[in-house]
Design an enzyme around this catalytic site. Structure first.
Site, short mmCIF file in Angstrom:
data_model
loop_
_atom_site.label_atom_id
_atom_site.label_comp_id
_atom_site.label_asym_id
_atom_site.label_seq_id
_atom_site.Cartn_x
_atom_site.Cartn_y
_atom_site.Cartn_z
N ASP A 1 0.82 -1.21 0.00
CA ASP A 1 0.00 0.00 0.00
C ASP A 1 0.85 1.26 0.00
OD1 ASP A 1 -2.46 -1.13 -0.24
OD2 ASP A 1 -3.03 -0.94 1.87
N ARG B 1 -5.25 6.53 -3.00
CA ARG B 1 -3.80 6.49 -2.81
C ARG B 1 -3.03 7.12 -3.98
NH1 ARG B 1 -3.33 4.69 1.90
NH2 ARG B 1 -4.51 2.91 2.72
#
Length: 427
Positions: free
Chosen positions: A303, A375
């Site tokens: 991530d 993100r």
């Protein structure tokens, strides 16, 4: 870049991963659990509403969310759960619904319907749960709750660790508990986080070799504080790295079990950053010139792959990121999304099925297409701190995990006396 480091304290909201696990645990606990400093964002609100629809009352207040649990499983016999874009809710809720006795519809957005679900479907059916799925094993699902007996199951966790966590979290309510044979798990720190939180709530767990063992039991309701999100904190740590400034994130520390904190503690020091970690805070100071970390395998902390990619152009040599194939099946194909964004800004990149490489360069302003992925917007905001003119086609996509992100990032820039348009341009 600043001529001398300036220190800013960043306000990072609660961990999405911890919040989701705490919500499910609280739903199966005996009594009422109080979640202090909750993350109020699109993903967690969708999860909370899903629990409510299953018959677990959730009260949401600014400082505390309370959940009244039922160790027997969902009290309702029929419900529809809308997971929106939340992959965590879409993976966790079906395992919880399987514990009930009724018909439960699980659905989500077009983005969520496109994400892989087959390994969880195979596991649930292997436990005797009837699940009707859309073509391709995608959402929507209809889960026919069957008071799952448990037993032994094998799970392919090569695409997402959430399949493992979903089954583990619900396992104590299964009559015989559960033994999970985990095949090729990705993002293993998230599974360790799951098991650690289960132990904090009174259920014993073990993970030896490839076998996770969870006996039947009951979670103990309690007051539980949600610590800041280490994945979200990575953008603030990276911001200090590229500007030569100092940022402190309180609430995170050496006792944190969030794997993504390794972005700060393991990767940034190789790039010339000073990183100080104590019991309740992490402080990062960036160098005058960022060094390349060389080749970095990021399977366990994928991530934060985009965070590293976003600062790689400012390093002194190419940066290669490997073992991140699962990034292609997240909210977007993140390898393609971040390399496309950097290319739009004039940065030279290369990529393959499970890797990407970024050359040093001087990014220029451009429109970044976020692909509705929070993100991508957050990562490229870091690039924007040294690249005026970066704009986003969908800046509100950050609402998924941090609705106030743009405001907090602008405050960061002001605290470091960066140009007012630095990192702030939006469409």
């Amino acid at each position: 870049m600043s001529s001398a480091p300036r220190e800013v304290v960043a306000r990072v909201p609660g961990s999405k991963s911890i919040m989701a696990r705490a919500l499910l645990i609280a739903a199966l606990a005996e009594g009422t659990t109080r979640l202090v400093a909750p993350l109020a964002a699109a993903d967690t609100v969708a999860f909370a509403k899903g629990l409510d629809s299953l018959g677990f009352p959730v009260t949401r207040e600014p400082e505390v969310w309370t959940v009244t649990g039922d160790p027997a499983g969902p009290p309702t016999t029929e419900a529809t759960v809308w997971c929106n874009d939340s992959g965590t809710a879409a993976r966790f809720v079906p395992a919880l619904a399987a514990l009930g006795h009724g018909r439960y519809v699980i659905d989500g957005s077009a983005q969520m319907r496109a994400r892989p679900m087959a390994p969880l479907l195979t596991a649930l059916r292997g436990l005797g749960v009837r699940v009707d799925a859309a073509p391709g094993d995608s959402l929507p699902w209809v889960v026919h709750g069957a008071h799952v007996a448990g037993g032994t199951i094998e799970v392919d966790a090569s695409l997402s660790s959430q399949y493992l966590s979903a089954l583990c979290l619900s396992a104590p309510a299964m009559r015989n508990g559960l033994k999970v044979q985990a095949r090729n798990p990705v993002s293993a720190p998230y599974v360790h986080l799951t098991l650690a939180m289960m132990r904090q709530f009174g259920v014993e767990t073990s993970w030896e070799d490839s076998t996770i063992t969870i006996p039947p039991g009951t979670y103990r309701a309690q007051e539980y504080r949600i610590e800041p999100d280490a994945s979200t904190a990575s953008y603030f740590f990276a911001a200090a790295a590229v500007t030569g400034n100092t940022v402190t994130v309180p609430g995170l520390g050496r006792r944190s079990r969030q794997g993504d904190l390794r972005f700060a503690t393991e990767i940034l020091p190789t790039m010339g950053c000073r990183v100080d970690v104590d019991d309740n805070s992490v402080t990062v100071t960036g160098p005058a010139q960022l060094r390349s970390p060389g080749t970095v395998a990021m399977r366990d902390i994928s991530d934060t792959m985009m965070t590293l990619a976003a600062i790689a152009p400012f390093a002194d040599a190419p940066t290669r990121i490997t073992d991140v194939a699962n990034c292609r099946v997240k909210e977007s194909d993140r390898i393609d999304a971040i390399t496309t964004a950097l290319t739009a800004c004039g940065v030279s990149t290369r990529s393959g099925p499970d890797w990407l490489e970024i050359d040093p360069g001087t990014p220029t302003g451009a429109l970044v297409r976020t692909r509705s992925d929070h993100r991508i917007a957050m990562s490229m905001s870091v690039t924007g701190l040294r690249t005026p003119g970066i704009e986003f086609d969908e800046p509100s996509c950050v609402d998924k995990t941090f609705p106030q992100f743009h405001e907090e990032f602008a405050a960061l820039a002001r605290g470091w006396d960066l140009p007012l348009d630095s990192g702030r341009s939006r469409v």
